[in-house]
Each structure stands twice: as structure tokens, then as C-alpha cells.
Design an enzyme around this catalytic site. Structure first.
Site, PDB file in Angstrom:
ATOM      1  N   SER A 131      22.177  30.371  37.977  1.00 28.08           N
ATOM      2  CA  SER A 131      22.027  31.328  39.071  1.00 28.08           C
ATOM      3  C   SER A 131      23.253  32.216  39.229  1.00 28.08           C
ATOM      4  O   SER A 131      24.388  31.792  39.013  1.00 28.08           O
ATOM      5  CB  SER A 131      21.786  30.565  40.377  1.00 28.08           C
ATOM      6  OG  SER A 131      21.832  31.426  41.496  1.00 28.08           O
ATOM      7  N   TYR A 165      20.855  38.746  40.078  1.00 26.78           N
ATOM      8  CA  TYR A 165      20.494  39.611  41.198  1.00 26.78           C
ATOM      9  C   TYR A 165      21.207  40.946  40.973  1.00 26.78           C
ATOM     10  O   TYR A 165      22.404  40.961  40.673  1.00 26.78           O
ATOM     11  CB  TYR A 165      20.948  39.032  42.533  1.00 26.78           C
ATOM     12  CG  TYR A 165      20.177  37.833  43.010  1.00 26.78           C
ATOM     13  CD1 TYR A 165      18.844  37.940  43.372  1.00 26.78           C
ATOM     14  CD2 TYR A 165      20.789  36.584  43.121  1.00 26.78           C
ATOM     15  CE1 TYR A 165      18.125  36.843  43.818  1.00 26.78           C
ATOM     16  CE2 TYR A 165      20.089  35.483  43.566  1.00 26.78           C
ATOM     17  CZ  TYR A 165      18.750  35.612  43.915  1.00 26.78           C
ATOM     18  OH  TYR A 165      18.052  34.522  44.362  1.00 26.78           O
ATOM     19  N   THR A 191      15.872  38.703  38.743  1.00 25.85           N
ATOM     20  CA  THR A 191      15.032  38.442  39.911  1.00 25.85           C
ATOM     21  C   THR A 191      14.638  39.768  40.552  1.00 25.85           C
ATOM     22  O   THR A 191      15.501  40.579  40.898  1.00 25.85           O
ATOM     23  CB  THR A 191      15.767  37.546  40.920  1.00 25.85           C
ATOM     24  OG1 THR A 191      16.029  36.277  40.308  1.00 25.85           O
ATOM     25  CG2 THR A 191      14.949  37.330  42.172  1.00 25.85           C
ATOM     26  N   LYS A 258      11.665  37.887  36.826  1.00 28.61           N
ATOM     27  CA  LYS A 258      11.256  36.751  37.665  1.00 28.61           C
ATOM     28  C   LYS A 258      10.821  37.260  39.033  1.00 28.61           C
ATOM     29  O   LYS A 258      11.597  37.910  39.734  1.00 28.61           O
ATOM     30  CB  LYS A 258      12.420  35.772  37.814  1.00 28.61           C
ATOM     31  CG  LYS A 258      12.129  34.579  38.715  1.00 28.61           C
ATOM     32  CD  LYS A 258      13.339  33.670  38.798  1.00 28.61           C
ATOM     33  CE  LYS A 258      13.086  32.475  39.693  1.00 28.61           C
ATOM     34  NZ  LYS A 258      13.012  32.835  41.123  1.00 28.61           N
ATOM     35  N   HIS A 282       9.339  32.983  44.492  1.00 33.16           N
ATOM     36  CA  HIS A 282      10.665  32.540  44.941  1.00 33.16           C
ATOM     37  C   HIS A 282      10.564  31.222  45.700  1.00 33.16           C
ATOM     38  O   HIS A 282      11.286  30.982  46.675  1.00 33.16           O
ATOM     39  CB  HIS A 282      11.317  33.613  45.821  1.00 33.16           C
ATOM     40  CG  HIS A 282      12.799  33.737  45.633  1.00 33.16           C
ATOM     41  ND1 HIS A 282      13.377  34.809  44.994  1.00 33.16           N
ATOM     42  CD2 HIS A 282      13.834  32.930  46.002  1.00 33.16           C
ATOM     43  CE1 HIS A 282      14.697  34.658  44.988  1.00 33.16           C
ATOM     44  NE2 HIS A 282      14.994  33.510  45.602  1.00 33.16           N
TER      45      HIS A 282
END
Length: 397
Positions: A131, A165, A191, A258, A282
Site C-alpha cells: 500500500s 493513490y 486505486t 483497482k 474498496h
């Protein structure tokens, strides 16, 4: 003395419960984690209807097994019946399950965090998506990955993918991509469902914040200053399809989107030449009452069928059993991603807990394949195994 007594009671509880499945790990993690951390991991947005439905939707789908098929090859020690190839056959994993990108692993395991998770990923020969808001620097995770491959698991097919992100400061996002590429991550997972943070009311009630000593380490600048902190993350709400051209211009990594739920977006992803899409809401943490991922999957598969551009379709959200993985494959997914189950394993027993969670799902998946009369992954897709709930407004497969 009271502290010792509480510790003994905690250990006794741990010994009393045999951890046989993902829900067992969930309940044990619930007892282990601080309340604020548990609420952060477990909750969804608004009324949490999508969070609940992600799991319930799998239960609505029934299996119709085929019998009197020789499935004994599954019992071989070196069986490869469950393995899958991803990203145009450039990657092979032993069963179709990937570690999803989840934030703040040191909330679950303060000592090792993401380092424990990557050790488990290498040991189980699977992919870990790291992440953006990991609590360990991406370089340190990559170093540990290479160390485990070199010293302990030279035959592992494990890989690292990096979840991104996109922030309003595009240069900052570009730097993250370059760092991931430099230290050997093999794919970029962007994402695309977070133009704004979902309304996560439990976090608001708890006034959620990271404990002292735990930070989103990839967001620390060269002066050891946190660029920004959760929940005040400057997600770029202007992000659109045209920006994929910019991302393509700065990286050679395969791109996976995603957060796809609508079939029109799946078609658009194909037009833009991405290598994969993850059907995801999510984990029910963004738009509440959004369609469950397994219900969305068939229309996504149909939307990209027949395209000349090869694209992998993955799915996450609500996967708690090996039968859930089998249903996902039967509906057209290449593999699934699991998030919360990994965090439960990590909270309960660190690296070993994550390994156990992956092994439980692998074992359940193998048994489900055998009981459905499937010798290979391809058999799952062609054996007409699913009966869809008529309330889903879908034909039987």
C-alpha cells in the site's frame, strides 16, 4: 500482578480456540487488537451495507458439483492443479490468491508490520500488493523480499506489486512510482475509486489516529517530515482516463486499475491498454450501497470478452472461504485478492498467522475443486458449476 493475570487469561483464550478458518482468525484478532485499530480495519462506510453484502453475495451463489471424475492428482505432493498464470503468463502463483493492498500493518503487528507480511508472501509463493500508506518504507519491504528469496525460498514465485493513490501533487505521485520501479516492484496497482474518502463513521467516532512511532513511511520526505497524514490525504479528485497516458509515459510497469465496478469502465480500461483490472468496491469502505464485487463480476467479464487486448480480471471483497475463490474463478476472475483476512492473521500471529490464513484458503480451495470434480483451474470455468440466485437478475451459468 493484574497485568500478568490478564496476559495469562489472554493466552488461555488463545489456547482454547482452534483457529481452523478465516472467521476464527477474525474473532481472535478482534480480541487481540486495540479497539480503534480493529474498528479501522473492520468497518465500512455509512450503514456498511456494501461491506456486509460483499460476503452475503457469495453465500447467495450455490454450487452444483460434478461427480465420478478422477481428481486424485490433487493429492500429489508436487501437485500444480491449482496454479495460475497472470499478466500474460509472465507470473505464476500456486493458487489464485493475492495479498491485497491494505494500510498500516504495524497497527496489527507493531514490531514487524509489512515485513512479516512479505515474509509470508514469499514463503507461500504469492504476490503482495504494498500500500501507498504502508507503515514500512517500500525499499525496506523490497530488501526483505529479496533477503527471503536469497536465504530461504529460492524457488518462490512471489512478487511485489505497488498500489498507488494519485495525489494532487503529481510530482509526489511520480516519485512514488519511480521509487517502486527502482526497487523491483513488478506491477503498478492504481486505486481509482478514491476521489474522496468514504464516510467511515467509526473512525470519526474514534477520532482515529496512528499511535506514536507508527507513520505512513512512504509519505515521509527527505527531511523526515510527514508530507500529510490520514485522514487528510490529498487524493486527486481530478484524476480521469486521460491521466493514464501520463502514467504510461513515466513507467514501463504493467498497470492494473483497482476499483472497477461498472462494465463501461471495464471497456474503457481495455481501450486504454491496461494489463489488469480489479473488480473492487474498496472493501465496502467507499460508496455504501455499491454493488457487491461478486455480483458485479459477470458483467465486467462480459464487457471485455472478445477484446483483442489481453486483460486480467481480478476480484476482491468478502472472500472468506476457498469456495468463494472457486466461485470467483467460475465467474471469470483470474485470481482474487484478500485484505482483512491477512490483517487478522497478522494480528494473531505475525508472519505465521498470515501464512496460516493463506494455507487455510489454499487447502479449502483444493478441497472445493475436488468436490466439484475439477482437475484443473480451466475445469472450474467450463464445468457449469454455479447456480445464481434469481434475485440477482442473472441467468444460470
Amino acid at each position: 500482578m493484574q497485568d500478568v493475570k490478564e496476559e495469562v487469561e489472554k493466552c488461555q483464550k488463545k489456547l482454547r480456540r482452534a483457529l481452523l478458518n478465516i472467521e476464527d482468525y477474525h474473532q481472535q484478532a478482534k480480541e487481540t487488537l486495540q479497539q480503534m485499530a480493529y474498528d479501522y480495519y473492520s468497518s465500512g462506510s455509512d450503514d456498511q451495507l456494501t461491506l456486509i453484502d460483499n460476503q452475503e453475495a457469495f453465500r447467495r451463489i450455490k454450487l452444483r458439483p460434478k461427480i465420478l471424475i478422477d481428481v486424485s492428482s490433487h493429492l500429489s505432493i508436487d501437485s500444480t492443479n491449482c496454479k495460475v498464470q497472470l499478466l500474460n503468463s509472465t507470473t505464476t502463483i500456486p493458487f489464485p490468491c493475492i495479498i491485497a493492498p491494505t494500510a498500516f500493518h504495524r497497527l496489527a503487528n507493531s514490531e514487524h508490520g509489512e515485513l512479516a507480511t512479505v515474509r509470508a508472501a514469499v514463503a507461500c509463493s504469492t504476490i503482495m500488493c504494498v500500500s501507498t500508506v504502508a507503515t514500512t518504507r517500500m525499499e525496506l519491504i523490497a530488501d526483505e523480499y529479496r533477503r527471503q528469496i536469497k536465504d530461504n525460498y529460492p524457488d518462490s514465485h512471489s512478487q511485489l506489486w505497488y498500489q498507488l493513490y494519485v495525489f494532487t501533487n503529481r510530482q509526489y505521485s511520480q516519485n512514488l512510482i519511480k521509487r517502486a520501479e527502482k526497487c523491483g516492484y513488478k506491477a503498478l496497482v492504481i486505486t481509482v475509486d478514491t476521489c474522496e474518502l468514504g464516510n467511515r463513521e467509526l473512525d470519526i467516532h474514534n477520532n482515529f489516529s496512528l499511535p506514536d512511532g507508527i507513520r505512513a513511511e512512504n509519505l515521509i520526505d527527505d527531511n523526515n517530515i510527514l508530507a500529510f497524514g490520514y485522514p487528510n490525504v490529498p487524493y486527486d479528485s481530478s484524476l480521469s482516463w486521460k491521466d493514464l497516458n501520463w502514467i504510461r509515459s513515466i513507467t514501463s510497469l504493467p498497470i492494473i486499475l483497482k476499483g472497477i465496478i461498472h462494465p463501461d469502465d471495464a471497456r474503457e480500461a481495455v481501450k486504454h491498454g491496461v494489463q489488469g483490472i480489479i473488480v473492487s468496491n474498496h472493501g465496502g469502505r467507499q460508496l455504501d450501497t455499491c454493488q457487491s464485487t461478486i455480483d458485479a463480476l459477470p458483467d465486467i467479464v462480459k464487457a471485455v470478452a472478445g477484446s483483442s487486448h489481453q486483460i486480467d480480471i481480478y476480484v476482491d471483497g468478502g472472500i472468506r472461504r476457498g469456495t468463494d475463490i472457486l466461485k470467483s474463478i467460475a465467474l471469470g476472475a483470474k485470481a482474487v485478492l484478500i485484505g482483512r483476512p491477512v490483517l487478522w492473521g497478522l494480528a494473531v500471529d505475525g508472519e505465521q498467522g498470515v501464512r496460516n490464513v493463506l494455507e487455510i484458503l489454499k487447502r479449502e480451495f483444493r478441497v472445493a475443486m475436488m468436490l466439484c470434480g475439477c482437475q484443473t483451474i480451466d475445469d472450474i470455468r467450463k464445468n457449469n458449476l454455479l447456480v445464481m440466485n434469481k434475485n440477482n437478475n442473472r441467468s444460470k451459468l
